[in-house]
Scaffold this active site. Structure first.
Site, mmCIF file in Angstrom:
data_model
loop_
_atom_site.group_PDB
_atom_site.id
_atom_site.type_symbol
_atom_site.label_atom_id
_atom_site.label_comp_id
_atom_site.label_asym_id
_atom_site.label_seq_id
_atom_site.Cartn_x
_atom_site.Cartn_y
_atom_site.Cartn_z
ATOM 1 C CE1 TYR A 71 -3.698 2.539 0.717
ATOM 2 C CE2 TYR A 71 -2.150 3.413 2.335
ATOM 3 C CZ TYR A 71 -3.305 3.555 1.584
ATOM 4 O OH TYR A 71 -4.063 4.691 1.694
ATOM 5 C CE LYS A 115 -3.572 5.347 -1.767
ATOM 6 N NZ LYS A 115 -4.562 6.037 -2.610
#
Length: 190
Positions: free
Chosen positions: A150, A154
């Site tokens: 994740y 990002k």
């Protein structure tokens, strides 16, 4: 008179969380908003709350045909697009040593590939004064246990914003990334 009077916005991941809150605020400021998401029940609930200046289109940012349907709906009903808020995202905890190809694919297909095609497919409807907003995360600049995939996705989103700002110089279209910290959304509670 609101700051967004007469503006047309698309918000992916717009049925819940940050996207739904943004849709509500955009409408309060005078915008007409298309929300895009995967769950029809959540879309229906959001439109019921948001009122007549909201439309829902069901689909996934990781499916280019769904994005094509979204922008066809925008073009048919409004003709143009002023704001794209590429907000849809996924993430789950999985530590190094337990990572799978499926986990990586799901995260990057939504958070990176989905963001790329959400924005790229919107560009033909946008013009000078347009605004592209991407949802990053504070996780994109810091490490967090079991959140490496994740966080990497990002960090990629943050760099997309930086690069696209350069790519779009001279067009009058702005690019920004929001990088919230922990937020009490469905994703965070999962």
């Amino acid at each position: 008179m609101g700051k967004l009077d007469g503006k047309v916005a698309v918000i992916t991941g717009g049925a819940t969380g940050i996207g739904r809150a943004a849709a509500k605020r955009f409408i309060e400021e005078g915008a007409f908003v298309f929300i895009f998401g995967r769950r029809q029940d959540a879309l229906d609930a959001a439109v019921a709350e948001l009122g007549p200046n909201a439309r829902a289109v069901k689909g996934s940012v990781s499916d280019e045909a769904d994005l094509d349907r979204l922008y066809a709906a925008v073009k048919a009903e409004r003709g143009t697009l002023d704001i794209i808020f590429a907000n849809a995202g996924v993430g789950s905890l999985l530590p190094l040593g337990k990572l799978t190809a499926e986990h990586i694919d799901e995260t990057f297909n939504t958070n990176v590939k989905g963001t790329i095609f959400t924005v790229q497919k919107a560009l033909p409807l946008m013009g000078e004064g347009g605004s592209i907003i991407l949802t990053g995360s504070s996780a994109g600049t810091t490490g967090a246990p079991a959140f490496s995939v994740y966080s990497a996705s990002k960090a990629a989103v943050r760099n997309l914003a930086r690069t696209w700002a350069e790519d779009l110089k001279g067009t009058g279209i702005r690019v920004n990334v929001l990088s919230p910290g922990p937020t009490a959304t469905e994703l965070a509670k999962a």
